[in-house]
Design an enzyme around this catalytic site. Structure first.
Site, PDB file in Angstrom:
ATOM      1  N   ASP A  10       0.997  -0.891   0.133  1.00 37.47           N
ATOM      2  CA  ASP A  10       0.116   0.205   0.103  1.00 37.47           C
ATOM      3  C   ASP A  10       0.976   0.994   0.309  1.00 37.47           C
ATOM      4  O   ASP A  10       2.087   1.575   0.869  1.00 37.47           O
ATOM      5  CB  ASP A  10      -0.634   0.103   1.619  1.00 37.47           C
ATOM      6  CG  ASP A  10      -1.576   0.676   1.124  1.00 37.47           C
ATOM      7  OD1 ASP A  10      -3.150   1.128   1.076  1.00 37.47           O
ATOM      8  OD2 ASP A  10      -1.786   2.362   2.580  1.00 37.47           O
TER       9      ASP A  10
ATOM     10  N   ASP B 284     -10.886   2.233  -4.776  1.00 43.34           N
ATOM     11  CA  ASP B 284     -10.975   3.238  -4.375  1.00 43.34           C
ATOM     12  C   ASP B 284     -11.140   4.410  -5.497  1.00 43.34           C
ATOM     13  O   ASP B 284     -11.301   5.892  -5.389  1.00 43.34           O
ATOM     14  CB  ASP B 284      -9.005   3.911  -4.098  1.00 43.34           C
ATOM     15  CG  ASP B 284      -8.335   3.119  -3.378  1.00 43.34           C
ATOM     16  OD1 ASP B 284      -9.073   2.701  -2.359  1.00 43.34           O
ATOM     17  OD2 ASP B 284      -7.510   3.037  -3.463  1.00 43.34           O
TER      18      ASP B 284
HETATM   19  C1  GLC Z   1      -4.168   2.560  -0.589  1.00 46.27           C
HETATM   20  C2  GLC Z   1      -5.301   2.190  -0.603  1.00 46.27           C
HETATM   21  C3  GLC Z   1      -6.630   2.805  -0.126  1.00 46.27           C
HETATM   22  C4  GLC Z   1      -6.187   3.749   1.196  1.00 46.27           C
HETATM   23  C5  GLC Z   1      -4.844   4.329   1.438  1.00 46.27           C
HETATM   24  C6  GLC Z   1      -4.200   4.549   2.616  1.00 46.27           C
HETATM   25  O1  GLC Z   1      -3.841   4.516  -1.711  1.00 46.27           O
HETATM   26  O2  GLC Z   1      -5.305   2.118  -1.639  1.00 46.27           O
HETATM   27  O3  GLC Z   1      -7.561   2.639   0.001  1.00 46.27           O
HETATM   28  O4  GLC Z   1      -6.936   4.107   1.966  1.00 46.27           O
HETATM   29  O5  GLC Z   1      -3.456   3.667   0.695  1.00 46.27           O
HETATM   30  O6  GLC Z   1      -3.769   3.332   3.124  1.00 46.27           O
END
Ligand code: GLC
Length: 527
Positions: A210, A325
């Protein structure tokens, strides 16, 4: 369970090259215990679907223990399963079931931040002299009223929160409930890499990392330039400080032949390509086509730039056209089934690794989420709507009242109905995945992008003597297209299971349709 999925899972370190990976958002996949939230047992119960679609691997969005401020992207225990999703035993069952079907598993590893409830942060915030103080990023700023710098968080508001107990600010690029770890501290790196070992020892084949670009931070934490003030920084977070940490992550994965795909949300193909190499990430998501409008010119430009940048880095892009997302493909292109099929065709014919987002194969749209049912902090509920599996009132879930509303028209647009129609978008996905499996040119070939021809984008995929032509007509009128040579049509997005018999070197591609051709080798004539 189909026997057909059995593959040699060992001895193939390069399995991910050209593979198709299927992203599951576990909360929304399938619920078996009736709490309205999907669970691991629900995923296990649907492995037959993954076999039918033909995917090589699954990526699960986070299933670790979490207070769910960001629905699992705020982890409070990296080594256990949140009870919402089940138990470690359920997890082991899922791994075994997937592996028996020849499908690999990637977990979502969240290295940039933990939950504020994680014991590491709880200890860190107890005192300035706590052993774990330096595991997070604490600064004095100018006292309680003056933040250490002008950074904003990705979800709005400042990226710093003041902690009364120890009278310092802590950094969070996302929610205040998601404090950033300090990757400059070797103990943090060690602890986080140990998490990777823990899951690989439990049978996991790799990870999606992530916002992994965010783990590198300018040691001076200098102000960002005025143009980014008040905006989310993570789309511009090119901080080479991350590279040595990424190399440490890669070395950890190499100990056990694990693979990693990085989420790096940068908008420059050149910068993206820098994150992938034999010492850095195996794969890095390229979202540039996801961000492109429905326009052949825009797609052509992005593809040209990406191919160039990744070839220079001797690497391939990893493509995703949607995820948890972003708006779903169908919704993004104005609920147009034809456009969604063109997008699927281009995606599955691209060079590199391809990620599909669960539900796109049924042509699901984002749900309309009324104000009183909004649960996400960043407006992403629509694309996270539960997957309707059948026509019963509960659509294959253990309750008719899941945590988010169903996508539009679940009685008609659900897995059972859509997959029962041999010319549906499901069969387009299924046929394209099968073509990718059968053809070395599609899976591993080099790409030659042709000059743009009005609304028609064409590229070739080639390996040895096998050559594939992919033609996508973005326009509202049929287009006459001259192919580079004699070829046979092997796929038409409007008729995924047949009805397109045709060979020749001139063709007509209908409006908002994509076709795939296989070149007929010279000398393979009819005479
Ligand atoms: C990434 C994930 C998202 C999350 C963010 C913080 O972009 O895909 O869903 O909110 O990281 O972890």
């Amino acid at each position: 369970m189909s026997e057909g999925g059995q593959v040699d899972m060992k001895n193939d370190r390069d399995w991910w090259k050209g593979a198709v990976v299927y992203q599951i958002y576990p909360r929304s996949f399938c619920d078996t215990d009736g709490d309205g939230v999907g669970d691991l047992a629900g995923i296990t119960s649907r492995v037959d679907h993954l076999v039918d679609l033909g995917v090589d691997a699954v990526w699960l969005s986070p299933v670790f223990v979490s207070p769910m401020a960001d629905f699992g992207y705020d982890v409070s225990d990296y080594r256990n399963i949140d009870p919402t999703f089940g138990t470690l035993d359920d997890f082991d069952t899922l791994v075994a079931t997937l592996h028996a079907a020849g499908i690999r598993l990637l977990l979502d590893w969240v290295p940039n931040h933990t939950s504020a409830q994680h014991p590491w942060f709880q200890q860190s915030r107890t005192s300035r002299s706590n052993d774990r103080r330096d595991w997070y990023i604490w600064r004095d700023g100018g006292g309680p009223d003056v933040r250490p710098n002008n950074w904003s968080s990705a979800f709005g508001g400042p990226a710093w929160s003041w902690d009364d107990a120890t009278e310092q600010w802590y950094l969070h690029l996302f929610l205040a409930e998601q404090p950033d770890l300090n990757w400059a501290n070797p103990d943090v790196r060690h602890a986080m890499c140990d998490v990777l070992r823990f899951w690989m020892d439990r049978g996991v084949d790799g990870f999606r990392a992530d916002v992994v670009h965010c783990i590198g931070k300018d040691p001076g934490l200098s102000n960002c330039s005025r143009i980014y003030e008040g905006k989310s920084l993570i789309d511009h977070w090119y901080q080479p400080e991350a590279f040595p940490y990424i190399e440490e992550i890669r070395a950890t994965l190499d100990e056990r032949d694990g693979v990693v795909v990085g989420e790096v949300i940068l908008h420059s193909a050149e910068q993206l390509a820098e994150y992938t190499s034999t010492r850095r990430l195996h794969m890095v998501f390229n979202f540039l086509l996801l961000f492109a409008p429905w326009d052949a010119k825009a797609w052509h430009r992005v593809l040209a730039a990406s191919l160039h940048a990744f070839a220079r880095a001797d690497a391939c892009s990893t493509w995703a056209f949607s995820n948890h997302d972003q708006e779903r493909i169908m919704s993004r292109y104005g609920a147009s089934d034809a456009r969604a099929r063109v997008a699927a065709t281009v995606l599955l014919m691209l060079e590199g690794t391809v990620f599909l987002y669960a539900g796109d194969e049924f042509g699901l749209q984002d749900a309309d989420v009324p104000d009183e049912r909004i649960v996400d902090v960043d407006g992403r509920d629509g694309c996270r709507a539960p997957i309707p599996w059948d026509t019963t009132p509960t659509h294959g879930w253990a309750t008719s009242d899941p945590w988010l509303p169903w996508p539009p028209n679940p009685d008609e647009i659900n897995a059972e109905v859509v997959s029962g129609d041999a010319q549906s978008i499901y069969w387009a996905y299924r046929s394209l995945v099968a073509l990718r499996k059968e053809s070395t040119a599609i899976k591993h070939g080099v790409t030659r992008l042709h000059p743009l021809n009005g609304d028609v984008m064409m590229f070739e995929r080639e390996v040895d003597d096998e050559r594939i032509y992919v033609v996508a007509n973005f326009g509202k009128a049929a287009a006459d297209v001259a192919l580079p040579g004699e070829a046979e049509c092997i796929f038409d997005s409007a008729f995924p299971t047949g009805g397109f018999d045709e060979s020749g070197s001139d063709t007509v591609v209908e409006a908002e349709t994509a076709r795939v051709y296989q070149a007929i080798p010279l000398g393979d004539g009819t005479g």
